[in-house]
Design an enzyme around this catalytic site. Structure first.
Site, PDB file in Angstrom:
ATOM      1  N   HIS A  24       8.265 -28.051  42.530  1.00 43.86           N
ATOM      2  CA  HIS A  24       7.509 -26.885  42.075  1.00 43.86           C
ATOM      3  C   HIS A  24       8.469 -25.692  42.090  1.00 43.86           C
ATOM      4  O   HIS A  24       9.392 -25.642  42.893  1.00 43.86           O
ATOM      5  CB  HIS A  24       6.357 -26.658  43.063  1.00 43.86           C
ATOM      6  CG  HIS A  24       5.340 -25.670  42.627  1.00 43.86           C
ATOM      7  ND1 HIS A  24       5.545 -24.318  42.704  1.00 43.86           N
ATOM      8  CD2 HIS A  24       4.090 -25.827  42.116  1.00 43.86           C
ATOM      9  CE1 HIS A  24       4.455 -23.682  42.269  1.00 43.86           C
ATOM     10  NE2 HIS A  24       3.563 -24.592  41.903  1.00 43.86           N
ATOM     11  N   LYS A  46      -5.769 -25.143  48.499  1.00 43.26           N
ATOM     12  CA  LYS A  46      -5.835 -26.489  47.917  1.00 43.26           C
ATOM     13  C   LYS A  46      -6.561 -27.464  48.853  1.00 43.26           C
ATOM     14  O   LYS A  46      -6.714 -28.633  48.542  1.00 43.26           O
ATOM     15  CB  LYS A  46      -4.431 -27.019  47.638  1.00 43.26           C
ATOM     16  CG  LYS A  46      -3.660 -26.227  46.580  1.00 43.26           C
ATOM     17  CD  LYS A  46      -2.342 -26.892  46.282  1.00 43.26           C
ATOM     18  CE  LYS A  46      -1.328 -25.959  45.651  1.00 43.26           C
ATOM     19  NZ  LYS A  46      -1.675 -25.484  44.330  1.00 43.26           N
ATOM     20  N   CYS A  97       4.125 -25.300  36.752  1.00 43.64           N
ATOM     21  CA  CYS A  97       5.170 -24.694  37.608  1.00 43.64           C
ATOM     22  C   CYS A  97       6.312 -25.663  37.898  1.00 43.64           C
ATOM     23  O   CYS A  97       6.992 -25.540  38.923  1.00 43.64           O
ATOM     24  CB  CYS A  97       4.587 -24.166  38.915  1.00 43.64           C
ATOM     25  SG  CYS A  97       3.443 -22.810  38.667  1.00 43.64           S
ATOM     26  N   GLN A 103       0.437 -30.212  48.118  1.00 41.69           N
ATOM     27  CA  GLN A 103      -0.447 -31.167  47.442  1.00 41.69           C
ATOM     28  C   GLN A 103      -0.931 -32.292  48.341  1.00 41.69           C
ATOM     29  O   GLN A 103      -1.949 -32.910  48.063  1.00 41.69           O
ATOM     30  CB  GLN A 103       0.284 -31.787  46.236  1.00 41.69           C
ATOM     31  CG  GLN A 103       0.479 -30.847  45.073  1.00 41.69           C
ATOM     32  CD  GLN A 103      -0.832 -30.332  44.511  1.00 41.69           C
ATOM     33  OE1 GLN A 103      -1.879 -30.963  44.637  1.00 41.69           O
ATOM     34  NE2 GLN A 103      -0.787 -29.160  43.904  1.00 41.69           N
ATOM     35  N   ASP A 105       7.373 -29.545  51.566  1.00 36.71           N
ATOM     36  CA  ASP A 105       6.336 -28.799  50.848  1.00 36.71           C
ATOM     37  C   ASP A 105       5.118 -29.718  50.768  1.00 36.71           C
ATOM     38  O   ASP A 105       5.080 -30.656  49.971  1.00 36.71           O
ATOM     39  CB  ASP A 105       6.866 -28.436  49.449  1.00 36.71           C
ATOM     40  CG  ASP A 105       5.759 -27.974  48.510  1.00 36.71           C
ATOM     41  OD1 ASP A 105       4.598 -27.847  48.937  1.00 36.71           O
ATOM     42  OD2 ASP A 105       6.075 -27.742  47.323  1.00 36.71           O
TER      43      ASP A 105
END
Lengths: 312, 402
Positions: free
Chosen positions: B118, B220, B361, B197, B194
């Site tokens: 991303h 999210k 992104c 998600q 990261d």
């Protein structure tokens, strides 16, 4: 092309709505990139297309397919229609300003008359061409070949020439007359007045006016203004004429004799015939430096005509 | 197995009481919020809207207590060693920036990232490359989008940081973080993950994964917008130099000196988003009632149906591996020569279906693959098979007119 259409449409709608303003901004970005030879990077056209296609697709797959395939063609058609209607709107705005009607000259009310009597013709059913009536427009009304020397005129040295053909019984003439007086005063123009008996029996007033102008030229314009401003029913009653004349300190007897004389009647008839040469078809008919206006217009229209703001 | 009917009743927008529910397939961008989260935030604003950690009146004490509780819930949720390892941020992006700017990188230090990061895990490193001269290296992945451990092993030597996405927002593929961490640590590199998600879709145990740092967003995972968490191992966090300082980060100051507070306060500069933090705590609590295996199973069932149906449409190309088991709740697809924004808008207009279109992104990946854009369906625990069927039906209708 869709971006350009969207820019114009959303630009106009954006004046009233912030939501549309954002779309207009996006459309502008797209158009700007296109005219600077860069691809549109916001997918704006596709987003608009998607919205349209979805609405059509909900009703018909076939129509949606056609729209999707010929979207650019439809865009061009709508663009041309939009440009055309925009020009029409601008022209309408211009017409409204200079003629007082969005449809242009000759579209407001006036006192119609039919000197030729052609409206009384009987035509066969279904034969629309045999009516014999030719629509008249102001373009056909002219002062060419018309002798105005016998009509009352004031400020003969004025640069601009205004001719007012009106009828004392015509409400439209009565409405326009004060504006014409104002125009003549403000623009120091020459004013020629002609009475045309368009509505009802006003010949007797025309003949009286003819005599007043002949015998009392200094008081003629006051008398004329009175006839336009006073109560219509009062002035149209023949029995009141003597009272009116006496209120101006005219010699009623002499004026009556003059008005009823065969010479005056003949002269007045000739004046009307002279006015017929203009091709006029209603009152008031006003000529400003030769350009005809039939029916009353807003004051700005007369002012624009003198200022030469009228282009077509 | 998830009881979606019961779950949907918790979401105002989905329970049908406020008009027809949208078909919301954009949870990878932003999940919906259960009423419990909104109520928890409202409770703060209505009943104790005070500064936490600063004042000593009852309202402040209540706020402090609630913020502390949220920190504890989150620490437990990811199995952190202590609450102090939880630092509140605005989102994952802030967590990554905090890390990148606090770790003390120097010229020629090497940072490894994957080939489908991303922008949030790409741009901060590229900016540091331009600013101080670090070296950013891309770990080439497999053709199908999965992580290539061999390629990684080949370039790890000398790297100082491995900053890697856990589950890709592009294709839903989850990287083998445990293996990556093992290899990285053997080569003395620190690992930042990261987890934006993955946090909402799979159990994350930071101790089991042995990651050094990790960041995720609240929005999210059923939480409020403007909330996020940056996790770090205590001993590593203590070494970091905060890049944003000021109120609440210091114990005391004089005109020419200051003493920083210990973690986590030293990283939480200024007045915090207390309502958001409390809401995030409530979201985690809400999420904790489910078994992640059930969530994964539910998403896989929907994903399998959608993927199989998409495969029947010849024009459609699916991004990522063929096997939907590898893709979490994400199905990303495109049609050659078609701007997918158009497709997304049509679905929205026709059947109130919300999907994401664009480059998600991950512009770098799209540029590299020469793909203009794509449409992404991202599923979550509140989606149903009926919704998936409506989506497929409408998509088929759209494809027919292209």
């Amino acid at each position: 092309m869709p971006c350009l259409v969207a820019l114009i449409v959303f630009g106009i709608m954006g004046i009233f709505s912030a939501t549309q303003r954002a779309l207009a901004k996006e459309a502008f970005g797209c158009v700007f990139r296109r005219i600077t030879f860069r691809p549109c990077n916001t997918s704006f056209a596709e987003k608009v297309k998607g919205k349209l296609l979805a609405k059509v697709l909900k009703r018909s797959t076939f129509l949606a397919k056609v729209l999707n395939k010929y979207y650019e063609v439809f865009s061009w058609i709508f663009f041309i229609l939009m440009v055309g209607s925009t020009i029409w709107v601008i022209r309408g705005g211009f017409n409204f300003y200079v003629y007082g009607s969005c449809n242009g000259l000759n579209q407001s009310g006036f006192c119609a008359f039919d000197p030729s009597g052609s409206n009384n013709k009987v035509t066969a059913v279904g034969d629309s061409t045999a009516c014999g009536i030719t629509p008249k427009t102001e373009a056909t009304v002219t002062l060419k070949g018309v002798d105005l020397s016998g009509f009352p005129t004031e400020n003969v040295t004025g640069k601009d020439k205004v001719v007012f053909i009106g009828c004392y019984a015509c409400d439209y003439s009565r409405k326009a007359y004060p504006d014409i007086l104002k125009l003549v005063k403000n623009k120091n123009a020459t004013l020629t007045f002609a009475h045309y008996p368009a509505k009802g029996d006003t010949t007797f007033l025309g003949e009286a006016g003819y005599c007043v102008n002949k015998m009392y030229p200094d008081k003629y314009w006051d008398f004329n203004t009175y006839l336009f401003e006073a109560d219509k029913n009062y002035i149209l009653d023949k029995t009141n004429l003597d009272s009116i004349l006496s209120s101006f300190n005219f010699d009623v007897k002499i004026v009556d004799e003059c008005a009823n004389s065969p010479e005056t009647k003949n002269a007045f008839d000739n004046q009307v015939k002279e006015l017929d040469k203009t091709g006029l078809y209603g009152t008031p008919t006003i000529f400003i430096n030769g350009k005809a206006f039939v029916g009353p217009k807003p004051y700005r229209v007369y002012r624009s005509a003198i200022n030469k703001y009228i282009f077509f | 197995m998830l009881n979606t009917k019961k779950i949907r009743a918790d979401f105002n927008i989905l329970n049908g009481k406020n008009g027809p529910a949208p078909i919301y397939f954009d949870s990878a961008c932003m999940s919906l919020k259960p009423n419990q989260v909104v109520e928890a935030m409202n409770e703060y604003y209505f009943n104790y809207p005070a500064c936490a950690l600063r004042s000593f009146h009852k309202l402040s004490n209540k706020a402090t207590e609630k913020v502390k509780e949220a920190r504890q819930i989150i620490a437990k949720f990811i199995n952190a060693n202590s609450d102090d390892e939880i630092i509140f941020t605005r989102n994952t992006t802030e967590g990554i920036n905090l890390f990148a700017n606090s770790i003390g990188l120097k010229k020629d230090d090497i940072v490894l990232i994957s080939d489908k990061e991303h922008n949030s895990n790409l741009v901060p490193w590229l900016v540091l490359r331009d600013k101080i001269g670090i070296v950013v290296k891309i770990i080439p992945g497999n053709e199908n989008g999965s992580f290539n451990l061999d390629n990684f092993s080949k370039i790890i030597a000398g790297a100082k940081i491995v900053s890697i996405v856990h589950t890709s927002n592009l294709d839903g593929v989850t990287n083998p973080i445990k293996e990556i961490t093992e290899i990285a640590h053997k080569n003395n590199a620190l690992v930042f993950v990261d987890a934006a998600q993955s946090i909402a879709h799979r159990k994350i145990d930071v101790q089991d994964l042995n990651v050094d740092f990790l960041a995720f967003s609240g929005h999210k995972m059923l939480g409020p917008t403007g909330t996020g968490v940056f996790y770090g191992k205590r001993e590593l966090l203590e070494k970091l130099q905060p890049f944003m300082v000021g109120g609440d980060t210091v114990e005391f100051t004089t005109y020419d000196s200051y003493k920083m507070l210990p973690i986590p306060e030293k990283f939480e500069a200024g007045l915090q988003n207390y309502a958001g933090i409390i809401g995030l705590g409530r979201a985690v609590k809400y999420l904790s009632q489910f078994d992640f295996k059930d969530i994964a199973e539910h998403e896989l069932r929907l994903n399998t149906y959608i993927t199989e149906e998409l495969k029947k449409i010849p024009q459609i190309k699916i991004i990522g591996p063929e096997d939907q088991k590898l893709k979490s709740g994400i199905v990303n697809f495109y049609i050659e020569g078609t701007d997918m924004h158009k497709i997304a808008i049509m679905l929205d207009e026709m059947a109130n279906i919300a999907i994401r279109s664009g480059r998600h992104c991950v512009h770098s990946w799209f540029e590299n693959k020469k793909i203009y854009n794509s449409a992404r369906v991202s599923l979550y625990l509140y989606n149903t098979m009926e919704e998936a069927e409506i989506f497929i039906k409408n998509l088929n209708q759209i494809v027919k007119i292209l």
